[in-house]
Structure formats: C-alpha cells, structure tokens
Design a protein around this motif. Structure first.
Motif, mmCIF file in Angstrom:
data_model
loop_
_atom_site.group_PDB
_atom_site.id
_atom_site.type_symbol
_atom_site.label_atom_id
_atom_site.label_comp_id
_atom_site.label_asym_id
_atom_site.label_seq_id
_atom_site.Cartn_x
_atom_site.Cartn_y
_atom_site.Cartn_z
ATOM 1 N N LEU A 332 0.832 -1.199 0.000
ATOM 2 C CA LEU A 332 0.000 0.000 0.000
ATOM 3 C C LEU A 332 0.869 1.253 0.000
ATOM 4 N N PRO A 333 0.341 2.358 -0.511
ATOM 5 C CA PRO A 333 1.119 3.604 -0.573
ATOM 6 C C PRO A 333 1.332 4.212 0.810
ATOM 7 N N VAL A 334 2.483 4.875 0.968
ATOM 8 C CA VAL A 334 2.811 5.522 2.233
ATOM 9 C C VAL A 334 3.396 6.893 1.945
ATOM 10 N N LEU A 335 3.068 7.851 2.784
ATOM 11 C CA LEU A 335 3.573 9.208 2.630
ATOM 12 C C LEU A 335 4.032 9.720 3.987
ATOM 13 N N LEU A 336 5.247 10.258 4.031
ATOM 14 C CA LEU A 336 5.764 10.933 5.220
ATOM 15 C C LEU A 336 5.543 12.424 5.035
ATOM 16 N N VAL A 337 4.882 13.054 5.991
ATOM 17 C CA VAL A 337 4.645 14.499 5.928
ATOM 18 C C VAL A 337 5.418 15.155 7.066
ATOM 19 N N SER A 338 6.405 15.959 6.709
ATOM 20 C CA SER A 338 7.191 16.680 7.708
ATOM 21 C C SER A 338 6.523 18.024 7.965
ATOM 22 N N PHE A 339 5.956 18.190 9.166
ATOM 23 C CA PHE A 339 5.295 19.443 9.549
ATOM 24 C C PHE A 339 6.351 20.373 10.132
ATOM 25 N N GLU A 340 6.500 21.550 9.542
ATOM 26 C CA GLU A 340 7.617 22.416 9.888
ATOM 27 C C GLU A 340 7.167 23.844 10.165
ATOM 28 N N ALA A 341 7.898 24.506 11.058
ATOM 29 C CA ALA A 341 7.658 25.918 11.377
ATOM 30 C C ALA A 341 8.961 26.506 11.893
ATOM 31 N N ASP A 342 9.120 27.818 11.768
ATOM 32 C CA ASP A 342 10.339 28.466 12.251
ATOM 33 C C ASP A 342 10.371 28.469 13.776
ATOM 34 N N GLN A 343 11.559 28.715 14.336
ATOM 35 C CA GLN A 343 11.750 28.625 15.788
ATOM 36 C C GLN A 343 10.865 29.606 16.546
ATOM 37 N N ALA A 344 10.717 30.806 16.021
ATOM 38 C CA ALA A 344 9.889 31.806 16.715
ATOM 39 C C ALA A 344 8.437 31.339 16.795
ATOM 40 N N THR A 345 7.948 30.744 15.719
ATOM 41 C CA THR A 345 6.569 30.240 15.709
ATOM 42 C C THR A 345 6.410 29.075 16.677
ATOM 43 N N LEU A 346 7.389 28.165 16.673
ATOM 44 C CA LEU A 346 7.335 27.034 17.605
ATOM 45 C C LEU A 346 7.298 27.525 19.044
ATOM 46 N N GLU A 382 13.673 7.286 2.890
ATOM 47 C CA GLU A 382 12.506 8.003 3.406
ATOM 48 C C GLU A 382 12.154 9.191 2.518
ATOM 49 N N ARG A 383 13.171 9.859 1.954
ATOM 50 C CA ARG A 383 12.906 11.043 1.129
ATOM 51 C C ARG A 383 12.083 10.703 -0.110
ATOM 52 N N PHE A 384 12.127 9.458 -0.515
ATOM 53 C CA PHE A 384 11.315 9.026 -1.650
ATOM 54 C C PHE A 384 9.825 9.156 -1.344
ATOM 55 N N HIS A 385 9.467 9.068 -0.050
ATOM 56 C CA HIS A 385 8.065 9.128 0.385
ATOM 57 C C HIS A 385 7.730 10.454 1.068
ATOM 58 N N LEU A 386 8.638 11.424 1.045
ATOM 59 C CA LEU A 386 8.541 12.598 1.912
ATOM 60 C C LEU A 386 8.003 13.827 1.187
ATOM 61 N N VAL A 387 7.098 14.546 1.897
ATOM 62 C CA VAL A 387 6.742 15.908 1.497
ATOM 63 C C VAL A 387 6.897 16.790 2.729
ATOM 64 N N ARG A 388 7.267 18.035 2.506
ATOM 65 C CA ARG A 388 7.452 18.985 3.604
ATOM 66 C C ARG A 388 6.355 20.032 3.552
ATOM 67 N N LEU A 389 5.830 20.375 4.722
ATOM 68 C CA LEU A 389 4.743 21.349 4.799
ATOM 69 C C LEU A 389 5.109 22.454 5.778
ATOM 70 N N ASP A 390 5.157 23.684 5.276
ATOM 71 C CA ASP A 390 5.348 24.853 6.132
ATOM 72 C C ASP A 390 3.995 25.223 6.720
ATOM 73 N N THR A 391 3.812 24.938 7.999
ATOM 74 C CA THR A 391 2.491 25.130 8.608
ATOM 75 C C THR A 391 2.196 26.591 8.925
ATOM 76 N N THR A 392 3.158 27.488 8.661
ATOM 77 C CA THR A 392 2.900 28.924 8.851
ATOM 78 C C THR A 392 2.391 29.565 7.567
ATOM 79 N N ALA A 393 2.434 28.821 6.467
ATOM 80 C CA ALA A 393 2.044 29.389 5.171
ATOM 81 C C ALA A 393 0.534 29.514 5.057
#
Length: 411
Positions: A332-346, A382-393
């Motif tokens: 089955l398909p798998v996707l890694l989603v990296s949820f990211e934000a800058d340090q000030a936002t965190l 892992e990068r083959f399955h990875l997308v990155r998401l800027d959660t501040t956007a």
C-alpha cells in the motif's frame, strides 16, 4: 430529516461528540459471557436479513444486486472468522439502542436522526448477540445515507480513538453492508404497510429510491480499496495534530494519535491533555511500546481498507520504519509528511499551549528542545516518500490535501 430542534424536545438529545463518548463507554461496560459465538450470531443475522429483503424486492436488477451482496457477505464472513473469534471478550448482549430508544442525534440544533444510531429496534437485528462494530456501522450508515459524510468521518475517528478498538475497523465493511441491507428492508416495509393506500404510487417511488440508495451504499462499502498510510512527523508546536485532524473531514482519514495510545497503555483516559500525565509515561520503554501500538492500530485500519494517519513526533528512523512497514508489507502507498515551522513560531505556539495544559512555558520549551536534539534526519529511502509542509504558510491545509491527493491518488 433536517428538522429544527424544537422547544420541549427530549432530554436524551445528544451531539455527535457526546454520542460517541457514551457509545464507546457503554460498549466497554456491557461485554457479556453469552454462549453464542459472535461469528454464528452474525451469520444468522445475515441470513435473516437477506431472506427478508429477497421477499420484498421485485425488480430483477435489484435481486441480482442483492444476490451479489449476499455472496460478498458470505465470503467475507468466512475470511474474517478468525477476527470474530479473537473478539469474543467484546461480545455484547444487544445493541446500545435497545437501552436508549428515545435518543436523538442533533448537530447544531438540527435533528439528524430520531434514533441516535439509526438502529432498527423492530426486528431481529438489535436484540441479539453482537460485536460493538455493529452499532458503530449502524451510526455510520445512518449518517452516510443522509449525505452527512462529515459527521460520519468524525464519528468513526472519534469512536476508534476513544475506545482504542481499532481492530473493530476490520469488521466495519461487513457490518456496513449488513446495515445497508437492513435499511433497504425498512424502506420496502413502508411500502408493504401502505397496501391499498391512495398515495401508494407516490410512496412507491420514494421507497424504491430509498432502497436503491442503501443498495448503492452497500456496493460502495463492498468495493476493494487500496488505502494509503500518512505518517505525520514533527516536534511539538509544528502543527501536525491540527493538520492531521483536518484530514479526517477533508479526506476521510482515521487518525491514530501517539498521546492517546501512550496514555491508554498506562490505563489513563485518552482524552486528557498531555500535561496531566505522570513523568514515567514518557520513558524510553513506554515510547517504544507506544510506537509498536501505533503500528498495530495502523495495520488494523489498512486491513479494513481505511486510510490511516499517524499523529506522532516520529523523531527516529526506527519509529518511522515501524510505521512505514505497515503499508509497504501490504503493498500500500505511504507518505511521510514533515510538519515544519520556524523557531519563533514554535516558541510562540508552545508558550500558548502551556497555559492550556497546566504546565509552565519553560517545561514546554524544554520538551521542544529535547525533541529537536533527538530528531534523526530522513534517510535517502525516506525522502522518496517525503513531502514537507510549512504550517505557517497561507492555505497550508489546502496545500497538504493537494499534496496527498497528488502523491497518493487519494480523493
């Protein structure tokens, strides 16, 4: 169907959130040592339901559809016999609806169902030995046939998280199809009761339309599916919990949350906030058991044909591999989603959250610092399955939904 809540309505009116809590608790408290095996009880109900509906259906096309669904039920009951056997300890003496016949499900003051889980109390389906998944399926089908897919998705996600009974998902397709047949039978019984009525022609069109909606819904639930696994990765404050919650209503995912399963392993309420947990709940041994539990729950959902979404920090490659293997071993398909934000936002998010969870900002920021130090970079595989998401956007939620649909053909 969409009546407004009138003054003086029953005190047993419930919102979906309250209903799911009560249903989960009632199921946990009413397990029985009744001798009838679950598998046998379900077989009897399937036989009775199909026989009753066969006697009511007239059109050849509808009969053929029913025959195909009956064969599907027979095949899947045989396939799932080992699962039923492992669930004997969860066996119920009757449906929740038998003790709550006057309950009504409301959403923002609107009456959605006059029987809160839309269970038929006038036939053989409710007062028989059954699995908790039968009540859950009745609620889901009742909502789905009324085009309340948002509420159905919330109900499924909420019930499984509260009960921890992710294995029940493996039986849901069978019980959903069975409840659809029960709904079709109820629709046609209305026509049978109106024999000789002057308004019968109009009722005929209405009831046949309702019957076929149930049959179409049953066919959708009988379809073979290739569900995806979405693995959320991110430190505290990155936004992963908020965005994975959105996937429930937007894309029909079922979440498995690390904080809920970690607490459950210690016999604590999965609903309580993380800050209330004792320190020992976060030791290395418990963390390992938690991720093994997340992997097990994800496996149950994928086996059930349900899209699964993991809400956890997933700091190490080993943790991510345990989860990823659940999808890859099933093809089955798998996707890694990296949820990211800058340090000030965190920092701002953690400080704001600390007050709500009853901890100091310093404690929350110390946890964040520890998580950032413990994070292991993504491997080439892992990068083959990875997308990155800027959660501040702006429009990050829409971006995430689009990324998932693009990478996994999931709609």
């Amino acid at each position: 169907m969409n009546q407004r809540h009138a003054p003086g309505s029953p005190t047993r009116d419930v919102t979906l959130e309250t209903l799911v809590e009560r249903l989960s608790a009632w199921h946990a408290d009413h397990a029985t040592d009744e001798a009838t095996p679950l598998h046998e009880a379900v077989q009897r109900r399937v036989a009775a339901e199909t026989q009753a509906l066969t006697a009511l259906i007239v059109a050849d096309e509808d009969r053929q559809r029913l025959q195909a669904l009956s064969r599907w039920l027979e095949e899947n009951l045989s396939r799932l016999a080992p699962v039923f056997k492992t669930r004997e300890a969860r066996r119920l003496p009757r449906s929740w609806a038998c003790e709550h016949p006057d309950s009504r499900l409301l959403d923002e003051g609107r009456v959605v169902m006059v029987n809160a889980i839309d269970r038929d109390l006038q036939s053989h389906g409710a007062e028989v030995v059954q699995d908790p998944a039968a009540d859950l399926a009745s609620l889901l089908v009742g909502l789905e046939v009324r085009d309340e897919s948002r509420l159905a998705r919330l109900a499924l996600d909420g019930y499984l998280r509260l009960s921890g009974d992710y294995q029940a998902a493996r039986l849901l397709s069978v019980f959903r199809v069975l409840e659809c047949l029960a709904g079709a039978r109820r629709a046609l019984r209305r026509l049978e009761a109106a024999e000789g009525d002057d308004e019968r022609p109009a009722l005929l069109a209405e009831t046949m339309g309702a019957c076929r909606r149930y049959l179409e819904l049953a066919e959708r639930h009988a379809e073979f599916r290739f569900p995806p696994l979405v693995i959320g990765v991110g430190v505290s404050g990155s936004g992963k919990s908020r965005f994975t919650r959105n996937l429930v209503t937007r894309l029909g995912a079922v979440r498995v949350a690390s904080h809920a399963e970690r607490r459950r392993l210690h016999g604590l309420s999965p609903q309580a906030v993380e800050g209330e947990a004792p320190v020992g709940i976060f030791d290395a041994s418990t963390t390992e058991r938690t991720y093994q539990r997340l992997a097990q729950c994800a496996g149950h959902l994928l086996d059930a044909g349900l899209p699964a979404c993991i809400d956890a920090t997933c700091l190490t490659q080993a943790q991510r591999d345990w989860l990823r293997h659940q999808a890859e071993s099933r093809g089955l398909p798998v996707l890694l989603v990296s949820f990211e934000a800058d340090q000030a936002t965190l920092t701002r998010r953690i400080t704001k959250r600390a007050g709500r969870h009853g901890v100091t900002a310093e404690e929350g920021l110390a946890v964040l610092s520890h998580q950032q130090a413990a994070f292991e970079p993504f491997s080439d595989e892992e990068r083959f399955h990875l997308v990155r998401l800027d959660t501040t956007a702006d429009n990050a939620g829409e971006t995430l939904a689009g990324l998932i649909q693009e990478h996994m053909h999931w709609s």
